[in-house]
Design a protein around this motif. Structure first.
Motif, PDB file in Angstrom:
ATOM      1  N   ALA A  65       0.788  -1.312   0.211  1.00  0.00           N
ATOM      2  CA  ALA A  65       0.066   0.042  -0.043  1.00  0.00           C
ATOM      3  C   ALA A  65       0.901   1.175   0.089  1.00  0.00           C
ATOM      4  CB  ALA A  65      -0.811   0.111   1.170  1.00  0.00           C
ATOM      5  N   ALA A  66       1.982   1.203   0.956  1.00  0.00           N
ATOM      6  CA  ALA A  66       2.874   2.300   0.859  1.00  0.00           C
ATOM      7  C   ALA A  66       3.421   2.781  -0.545  1.00  0.00           C
ATOM      8  CB  ALA A  66       3.856   2.267   1.785  1.00  0.00           C
ATOM      9  N   ASN A  67       3.829   1.565  -1.323  1.00  0.00           N
ATOM     10  CA  ASN A  67       4.506   1.630  -2.383  1.00  0.00           C
ATOM     11  C   ASN A  67       3.506   2.347  -3.591  1.00  0.00           C
ATOM     12  OD1 ASN A  67       6.643   1.196  -4.671  1.00  0.00           O
ATOM     13  ND2 ASN A  67       5.089  -0.001  -5.245  1.00  0.00           N
ATOM     14  N   GLU A  68       2.095   1.823  -3.286  1.00  0.00           N
ATOM     15  CA  GLU A  68       1.369   2.307  -4.354  1.00  0.00           C
ATOM     16  C   GLU A  68       1.061   3.694  -4.175  1.00  0.00           C
ATOM     17  OE1 GLU A  68      -2.400   0.035  -4.392  1.00  0.00           O
ATOM     18  OE2 GLU A  68      -1.563  -1.820  -4.756  1.00  0.00           O
ATOM     19  N   ARG A  69       0.918   4.167  -3.076  1.00  0.00           N
ATOM     20  CA  ARG A  69       0.446   5.566  -2.792  1.00  0.00           C
ATOM     21  C   ARG A  69       1.786   6.402  -3.062  1.00  0.00           C
ATOM     22  NH1 ARG A  69      -3.688   7.652  -0.635  1.00  0.00           N
ATOM     23  NH2 ARG A  69      -4.404   5.948  -1.827  1.00  0.00           N
ATOM     24  N   ALA A  70       2.997   5.684  -2.788  1.00  0.00           N
ATOM     25  CA  ALA A  70       4.151   6.610  -2.964  1.00  0.00           C
ATOM     26  C   ALA A  70       4.532   6.687  -4.736  1.00  0.00           C
ATOM     27  CB  ALA A  70       5.392   5.923  -2.449  1.00  0.00           C
ATOM     28  N   VAL A  71       4.418   5.700  -5.522  1.00  0.00           N
ATOM     29  CA  VAL A  71       4.535   5.536  -6.882  1.00  0.00           C
ATOM     30  C   VAL A  71       3.588   6.635  -7.390  1.00  0.00           C
ATOM     31  CG1 VAL A  71       4.314   4.187  -8.988  1.00  0.00           C
ATOM     32  CG2 VAL A  71       5.443   3.228  -6.765  1.00  0.00           C
ATOM     33  N   ASP A  72       2.066   6.791  -7.156  1.00  0.00           N
ATOM     34  CA  ASP A  72       1.365   7.685  -7.417  1.00  0.00           C
ATOM     35  C   ASP A  72       1.671   8.948  -7.474  1.00  0.00           C
ATOM     36  OD1 ASP A  72      -1.453   8.175  -8.363  1.00  0.00           O
ATOM     37  OD2 ASP A  72      -1.536   9.167  -6.503  1.00  0.00           O
ATOM     38  N   LYS A  73       2.176   9.318  -6.161  1.00  0.00           N
ATOM     39  CA  LYS A  73       2.676  10.749  -5.872  1.00  0.00           C
ATOM     40  C   LYS A  73       3.998  10.922  -6.649  1.00  0.00           C
ATOM     41  CE  LYS A  73       0.942  11.111  -1.126  1.00  0.00           C
ATOM     42  NZ  LYS A  73       0.301  12.358  -1.348  1.00  0.00           N
ATOM     43  N   PHE A  74       4.830  10.148  -6.936  1.00  0.00           N
ATOM     44  CA  PHE A  74       6.065  10.168  -7.690  1.00  0.00           C
ATOM     45  C   PHE A  74       5.409  10.514  -9.143  1.00  0.00           C
ATOM     46  CE2 PHE A  74       8.998   8.314 -10.889  1.00  0.00           C
ATOM     47  CZ  PHE A  74      10.028   9.560 -10.458  1.00  0.00           C
ATOM     48  N   LEU A  75       4.429   9.727  -9.672  1.00  0.00           N
ATOM     49  CA  LEU A  75       4.162  10.028 -11.150  1.00  0.00           C
ATOM     50  C   LEU A  75       3.391  11.431 -11.125  1.00  0.00           C
ATOM     51  CD1 LEU A  75       2.703   6.334 -11.922  1.00  0.00           C
ATOM     52  CD2 LEU A  75       4.792   7.484 -12.936  1.00  0.00           C
ATOM     53  N   LYS A  76       2.943  11.830 -10.526  1.00  0.00           N
ATOM     54  CA  LYS A  76       2.171  12.853 -10.221  1.00  0.00           C
ATOM     55  C   LYS A  76       3.171  14.241  -9.871  1.00  0.00           C
ATOM     56  CE  LYS A  76      -2.220  11.347  -9.116  1.00  0.00           C
ATOM     57  NZ  LYS A  76      -3.451  11.196  -8.060  1.00  0.00           N
ATOM     58  N   ARG A  77       4.371  13.766  -9.762  1.00  0.00           N
ATOM     59  CA  ARG A  77       5.543  14.633  -9.450  1.00  0.00           C
ATOM     60  C   ARG A  77       5.426  15.556  -7.954  1.00  0.00           C
ATOM     61  NH1 ARG A  77       7.612  14.975 -14.714  1.00  0.00           N
ATOM     62  NH2 ARG A  77       5.868  14.345 -16.183  1.00  0.00           N
ATOM     63  N   LYS A  78       4.638  14.771  -7.075  1.00  0.00           N
ATOM     64  CA  LYS A  78       4.594  15.490  -5.846  1.00  0.00           C
ATOM     65  C   LYS A  78       5.811  15.063  -4.777  1.00  0.00           C
ATOM     66  CE  LYS A  78      -0.314  15.314  -5.751  1.00  0.00           C
ATOM     67  NZ  LYS A  78      -1.621  15.198  -5.199  1.00  0.00           N
ATOM     68  N   ILE A  79       6.637  13.866  -5.302  1.00  0.00           N
ATOM     69  CA  ILE A  79       7.486  13.647  -4.445  1.00  0.00           C
ATOM     70  C   ILE A  79       8.824  13.240  -5.469  1.00  0.00           C
ATOM     71  CG2 ILE A  79       6.148  12.688  -2.570  1.00  0.00           C
ATOM     72  CD1 ILE A  79       7.030  10.010  -3.698  1.00  0.00           C
ATOM     73  N   ARG A  80       9.982  13.095  -4.827  1.00  0.00           N
ATOM     74  CA  ARG A  80      11.220  12.601  -5.626  1.00  0.00           C
ATOM     75  C   ARG A  80      11.227  11.106  -5.538  1.00  0.00           C
ATOM     76  NH1 ARG A  80      16.046  15.137  -2.801  1.00  0.00           N
ATOM     77  NH2 ARG A  80      14.881  14.055  -0.908  1.00  0.00           N
ATOM     78  N   PHE A  81      11.868  10.556  -6.581  1.00  0.00           N
ATOM     79  CA  PHE A  81      11.969   9.175  -6.741  1.00  0.00           C
ATOM     80  C   PHE A  81      12.611   8.293  -5.509  1.00  0.00           C
ATOM     81  CE2 PHE A  81      14.824   5.547  -7.986  1.00  0.00           C
ATOM     82  CZ  PHE A  81      13.742   4.687  -8.792  1.00  0.00           C
ATOM     83  N   LEU A  82      13.680   9.026  -4.822  1.00  0.00           N
ATOM     84  CA  LEU A  82      14.032   8.223  -3.757  1.00  0.00           C
ATOM     85  C   LEU A  82      13.028   8.437  -2.393  1.00  0.00           C
ATOM     86  CD1 LEU A  82      17.943   9.221  -3.982  1.00  0.00           C
ATOM     87  CD2 LEU A  82      16.914   7.155  -4.197  1.00  0.00           C
ATOM     88  N   ASP A  83      12.212   9.384  -2.413  1.00  0.00           N
ATOM     89  CA  ASP A  83      11.352   9.547  -1.481  1.00  0.00           C
ATOM     90  C   ASP A  83      10.383   8.264  -1.268  1.00  0.00           C
ATOM     91  OD1 ASP A  83      12.190  12.026  -0.732  1.00  0.00           O
ATOM     92  OD2 ASP A  83      10.754  13.033  -2.022  1.00  0.00           O
ATOM     93  N   ILE A  84      10.208   7.298  -2.550  1.00  0.00           N
ATOM     94  CA  ILE A  84       9.543   6.194  -2.491  1.00  0.00           C
ATOM     95  C   ILE A  84       9.854   5.313  -1.491  1.00  0.00           C
ATOM     96  CG2 ILE A  84       8.762   4.128  -3.942  1.00  0.00           C
ATOM     97  CD1 ILE A  84       8.902   6.044  -6.548  1.00  0.00           C
ATOM     98  N   TYR A  85      11.296   5.023  -1.318  1.00  0.00           N
ATOM     99  CA  TYR A  85      11.874   4.206  -0.251  1.00  0.00           C
ATOM    100  C   TYR A  85      11.655   4.623   1.038  1.00  0.00           C
ATOM    101  CZ  TYR A  85      14.678   2.311  -4.395  1.00  0.00           C
ATOM    102  OH  TYR A  85      14.987   1.883  -5.441  1.00  0.00           O
ATOM    103  N   GLU A  86      11.708   5.914   1.242  1.00  0.00           N
ATOM    104  CA  GLU A  86      11.615   6.615   2.600  1.00  0.00           C
ATOM    105  C   GLU A  86       9.927   6.537   3.052  1.00  0.00           C
ATOM    106  OE1 GLU A  86      11.699  10.970   4.691  1.00  0.00           O
ATOM    107  OE2 GLU A  86      12.462  10.887   2.818  1.00  0.00           O
TER     108      GLU A  86
END
Length: 380
Positions: free
Chosen positions: A324-345
């Motif tokens: 679930a955390a990955n799904e939401r993080a990837v969605d935010k990355f694709l929408k340019r709300k976070i950086r790539f490495l923020d996905i891991y964090e």
């Protein structure tokens, strides 16, 4: 004639499934399901004439209903609609090509109804593998893997004694950033992450390949599909995506499934199992191939894999939180709300925050998903 339903018919796997159906002309498509791409879904409905179409987005479903009023296709919506598609009486196999945990309830409903599953929705086994496999066994339903790597293992195990398996060797291309340092990844753009070197896939799974999260999900999926322990699964980087995965047996023999990187092959194998039909397309030229190389995955830079293994070892609801955390993080990355490495964090902090439930039922799994989403939204 086999009759199927395709859940996620407008996505990458769904459209390629329909390519295979067109190629042979001996499979009837009784139901099609999509999220909100009703433009493509309407074209599919007019071509395949299903009795049922399910759309997750209720407003889009209402619009589609008006558009196809001249056809005999019934339109349903929401989770109830996806479940209605999954249990449609005339179908014998459900292709689960939808992305995310949204696929759990339809998959379980289909299994309860005795349908075989052509599984491309790995999240169902990652988060609810203990429920899915028990249900399939109890109802006598088959789960036929569609993703390239589990399909390769499935093919290698055909006719073999699973009790004689020593290791599963799951291959990874390394993604578009193979060999990059953590410093270099600081400036990654969405466009960079979507440039996979070998495969043409949807955006979410392409980003998962770049982070190595996808390999972690495949490890968790494989433990349930093939009944092995986590320590019996090894991930290797094979950059050219020629060997799709391997199985080592206790006598030391290793069987590998090789082929060009084309998802039509594993899709067709699942639809027609155990038959092998002609499939047009490029063939491997071993004279030109010359060599196949392997590498250890860089788990210090690409932390998706070690985080997945940590979640899998913890068990219970932890794989759900990871997913679930990955799904939401990837969605935010694709929408340019976070950086790539923020996905891991985001994944790591969500896992650290979660209080695990050891043997969750479906309600507890879905609650863990929702709580993870809420926790992330309150912080990012």
């Amino acid at each position: 004639m086999k009759t199927i339903a395709v859940l996620g018919s407008t996505g990458s796997i769904g459209t390629q499934t329909l390519d295979v159906v067109r190629q042979h002309g001996d499979i009837r498509v009784a139901a099609l399901g999509a999220g909100k791409n009703i433009d493509l879904l309407e074209k599919q409905i007019r071509e395949f004439h299903p009795v049922l179409a399910a759309v997750w987005d209720e407003k889009k479903a209402a619009e589609l209903k008006t558009r196809i009023a001249d056809t005999g296709t019934k339109v349903v919506s929401g989770m109830e609609g996806l479940v209605e598609l999954a249990v449609l009486q005339e179908t014998e196999l459900l292709v689960t090509a939808i992305v995310g945990m949204i696929g759990i309830r339809p998959t379980m409903a289909a299994l309860e109804a005795g349908k075989d599953i052509a599984l491309a929705n790995k999240e169902t086994l990652v988060t609810a593998g203990h429920l899915i496999m028990e249900l399939a066994q109890r109802r006598g339903a088959r789960i036929l893997p569609v993703d390239s790597e589990p399909s390769a293992i499935f093919q290698c195990l055909h006719g073999e004694n699973k009790g004689e398996v020593s290791r599963l060797l799951i291959t990874a291309s390394g993604g578009p950033f193979r060999g990059w340092t953590r410093d270099r990844l600081q400036s990654v753009r969405v466009e960079d992450a979507l440039k996979h070197p070998n495969w043409s896939m949807g955006p979410k799974i392409t980003v998962d390949s770049a982070t190595l999260v996808n390999k972690g999900l495949e490890v968790m999926e494989a433990r349930w599909l093939f009944g092995v322990r986590l320590e019996q699964i090894q991930v290797l980087v094979q950059p050219r995506s020629v060997i799709h995965s391997m199985v080592e047996f206790r006598d030391g023999a290793v069987l590998a499934q090789l082929g060009t990187p084309d998802m039509h092959l594993p899709i067709q194998y699942a639809l027609y199992y155990p038959r092998r039909l002609y499939l047009p397309g490029e063939r491997l030229d071993f004279e030109k191939l010359s060599e196949i190389t392997f590498e250890r995955p860089d788990t210090e830079t690409f932390r998706g894999l070690p985080l997945a293994l940590k979640a899998a070892s913890a068990g219970g609801t932890m794989p759900t939180v990871f997913n679930a955390a990955n799904e939401r993080a990837v969605d935010k990355f694709l929408k340019r709300k976070i950086r790539f490495l923020d996905i891991y964090e985001i994944i790591e902090k969500a896992m650290d925050h979660h209080k695990k439930i050891e043997h969750p039922n479906l309600r507890e799994i879905l609650e863990a998903e929702a709580e993870t989403y809420d926790w992330i939204e309150s912080r990012w």
